[in-house]
Scaffold this motif. Structure first.
Motif, PDB file in Angstrom:
ATOM      1  N   LEU A  25       1.275  -1.119  -0.117  1.00 21.56           N
ATOM      2  CA  LEU A  25       0.129   0.403  -0.227  1.00 21.56           C
ATOM      3  C   LEU A  25       1.121   1.138   0.235  1.00 21.56           C
ATOM      4  CD1 LEU A  25      -3.053   1.651   0.134  1.00 21.56           C
ATOM      5  CD2 LEU A  25      -2.380   1.167   2.395  1.00 21.56           C
ATOM      6  N   ASP A  26       0.844   2.082  -1.207  1.00 21.52           N
ATOM      7  CA  ASP A  26       1.885   3.451  -0.745  1.00 21.52           C
ATOM      8  C   ASP A  26       1.273   4.009  -1.629  1.00 21.52           C
ATOM      9  OD1 ASP A  26       4.926   3.608  -1.154  1.00 21.52           O
ATOM     10  OD2 ASP A  26       3.895   5.101  -1.891  1.00 21.52           O
TER      11      ASP A  26
ATOM     12  N   ASP B 281      -3.379   5.586   0.935  1.00 20.33           N
ATOM     13  CA  ASP B 281      -2.828   6.557   2.099  1.00 20.33           C
ATOM     14  C   ASP B 281      -3.219   5.889   2.806  1.00 20.33           C
ATOM     15  OD1 ASP B 281      -2.056   8.725   2.842  1.00 20.33           O
ATOM     16  OD2 ASP B 281      -1.954   9.788   1.364  1.00 20.33           O
ATOM     17  N   VAL B 282      -2.428   6.366   3.453  1.00 17.29           N
ATOM     18  CA  VAL B 282      -2.396   5.605   5.079  1.00 17.29           C
ATOM     19  C   VAL B 282      -2.445   5.950   6.116  1.00 17.29           C
ATOM     20  CG1 VAL B 282      -0.620   4.043   5.505  1.00 17.29           C
ATOM     21  CG2 VAL B 282      -0.499   6.322   6.122  1.00 17.29           C
ATOM     22  N   CYS B 283      -3.594   7.426   5.542  1.00 13.33           N
ATOM     23  CA  CYS B 283      -4.461   8.609   6.226  1.00 13.33           C
ATOM     24  C   CYS B 283      -5.627   7.949   6.092  1.00 13.33           C
ATOM     25  CB  CYS B 283      -4.105  10.131   6.036  1.00 13.33           C
ATOM     26  SG  CYS B 283      -2.150  10.053   6.365  1.00 13.33           S
ATOM     27  N   ASP B 284      -6.100   7.100   4.722  1.00 17.74           N
ATOM     28  CA  ASP B 284      -7.602   6.964   4.447  1.00 17.74           C
ATOM     29  C   ASP B 284      -7.511   5.676   5.422  1.00 17.74           C
ATOM     30  OD1 ASP B 284      -9.662   6.179   3.506  1.00 17.74           O
ATOM     31  OD2 ASP B 284      -8.883   6.172   1.389  1.00 17.74           O
TER      32      ASP B 284
ATOM     33  N   LEU C   2      -1.279   9.778  12.745  1.00 18.62           N
ATOM     34  CA  LEU C   2      -2.622   9.789  12.166  1.00 18.62           C
ATOM     35  C   LEU C   2      -2.395   8.379  11.490  1.00 18.62           C
ATOM     36  CD1 LEU C   2      -4.365  12.744  12.271  1.00 18.62           C
ATOM     37  CD2 LEU C   2      -4.878  11.515  14.192  1.00 18.62           C
ATOM     38  N   GLY C   3      -1.243   8.459  10.612  1.00 15.01           N
ATOM     39  CA  GLY C   3      -1.310   7.148   9.549  1.00 15.01           C
ATOM     40  C   GLY C   3      -0.848   5.993  10.846  1.00 15.01           C
TER      41      GLY C   3
ATOM     42  N   GLN D 217      -4.767  -0.012  13.855  1.00 11.78           N
ATOM     43  CA  GLN D 217      -6.677   0.110  14.186  1.00 11.78           C
ATOM     44  C   GLN D 217      -6.618  -1.349  13.437  1.00 11.78           C
ATOM     45  OE1 GLN D 217      -9.295   2.827  14.431  1.00 11.78           O
ATOM     46  NE2 GLN D 217     -10.868   1.567  13.713  1.00 11.78           N
ATOM     47  N   ALA D 218      -6.657  -0.647  11.996  1.00 13.67           N
ATOM     48  CA  ALA D 218      -7.447  -2.459  11.380  1.00 13.67           C
ATOM     49  C   ALA D 218      -6.265  -3.113  11.203  1.00 13.67           C
ATOM     50  CB  ALA D 218      -6.491  -1.764   9.440  1.00 13.67           C
TER      51      ALA D 218
END
Ligand code: UD1
Length: 306
Positions: free
Chosen positions: A33-34, A56-59, A98-99, A105-106
């Motif tokens: 994931l990038d 995006d890790v922010c998503d 946050l990322g 969490q995931a």
């Protein structure tokens, strides 16, 4: 092991792509994931065991989707520049805190066996003793160092609250092929190297007597993979245990490239730490690995790859 799936965030980047290569060679299936903001698809090999997701890790939803079916997660997606974190602390914190929370969490929801994430030697600030052990006082000098330290606190909390197994790796100064020299925030070896190849003078911030523990990216990738299956949790240095100052580094680079260009000195950066050298006792015990590349061998490999 062949069926085990690893999600690598930031897998198209510098440390990520070397880790992906070694994971595939060890028989893992890999999902990257990038967001390709600094990573490049050309850093990744063509391989049946590899899938790529642009995101995006922010998503949070993108992270959850990518995490599906993963046994392990290696979280490397980040804003990596200490200087940029000073210039734009809000955006740096978004990506780096946050990322990282999204990934935790995931990972917890997907029930992964282990989350390994990139922390940094920058959490220590200026140490009282060298080499720096994990038990040393943490005192970051930059938003970047603070962000990584906050990530470690969240990891500890996710373990307490949900039992999420994790290991934060405090990388010292990583160098090697695919570290982009173009950005104004690039790592010092990639910048010095690029200058010497193009026959322009490198810039040294301060007197050049500041020291760093430079570790070759392939050794870091091995540490990442060992950390995924290590039974240990918490934080661990990833370093060589040696340090060199920037002037000595420059003479090594003069030797490797055959090009000698005198350095131009500018004032030192406020957020810079002075000395850095990692204690490797814990990494040897927890990850059962030792660096295989000396600084000079790594610099030669960088030269050959360029
Ligand atoms: C680096 C990493 C950071 C990592 C940390 C761990 C990069 C961009 N940053 O931060 O992700 O978490 O190590 O300790 O890889 N310098 C020059 N001239 C230049 C560039 C830098 O003199 O052209 C000096 C800097 O002022 C500093 C030293 O070189 O004293 C190292 O700087 P840099 O490579 O940016 O890394 P760190 O700030 O140590």
């Amino acid at each position: 092991k062949a069926s085990k799936r690893v999600l690598v965030t930031g897998g198209a980047g510098f440390i990520g792509s070397h880790s992906v290569e070694q994971l595939l060679a060890s028989g893992y299936n890999v999902c990257v994931l990038d967001n390709l903001s600094t990573g490049k698809l050309t850093n990744l090999p063509h391989h049946d065991g590899l899938t790529f997701i642009k995101g995006d890790v922010c998503d949070l939803q993108a992270v959850k989707d990518a995490m599906q079916g993963a046994s392990y997660c290696l979280h490397l997606a980040a804003q990596v520049s200490v200087v940029r974190s000073v210039e734009d602390p809000s955006s740096s914190a978004q990506q780096n805190i946050l990322g990282c929370i999204n990934v935790m969490q995931a990972a917890h929801e997907a029930g992964v066996n282990k989350l390994v994430y990139a922390s940094s030697a920058a959490v220590y600030g200026n140490p009282r003793h060298l080499p720096i052990a994990e038990t040393s006082t943490v005192c970051p000098l930059s938003p970047y160092g603070l962000e990584k330290w906050v990530d470690e606190q969240y990891a500890a909390l996710f373990h307490t609250l949900y039992g999420l197994p994790s290991l934060g790796l405090r990388y010292f100064n990583v160098f090697g092929p695919r570290q982009d020299p173009k950005s104004p925030y690039a790592g010092v070896i990639s910048k010095f190297f690029d200058c010497l190849i193009r026959k322009t003078s490198p810039t040294v911030f301060g007197d050049g007597r500041q020291t760093r523990d430079f570790i070759f990216v392939k050794d870091v990738a091995r540490a990442n993979i060992a950390a995924l299956t290590s039974s240990h949790q918490g934080v661990c240095n990833v370093a060589t245990g040696n340090r060199v100052d920037l002037l000595a580094l420059l003479s090594l680079l003069h030797g490797v490239t055959g090009n000698y260009l005198p350095a131009v000195h500018l004032p030192s950066r406020d957020e810079d730490i002075r000395d850095s050298q990692g204690d490797t006792q814990r990494s040897r015990a927890w990850l059962d690995i030792q660096p295989q590349w000396t600084l000079n061998e790594g610099l030669k490999a960088l030269y050959t790859a360029t």
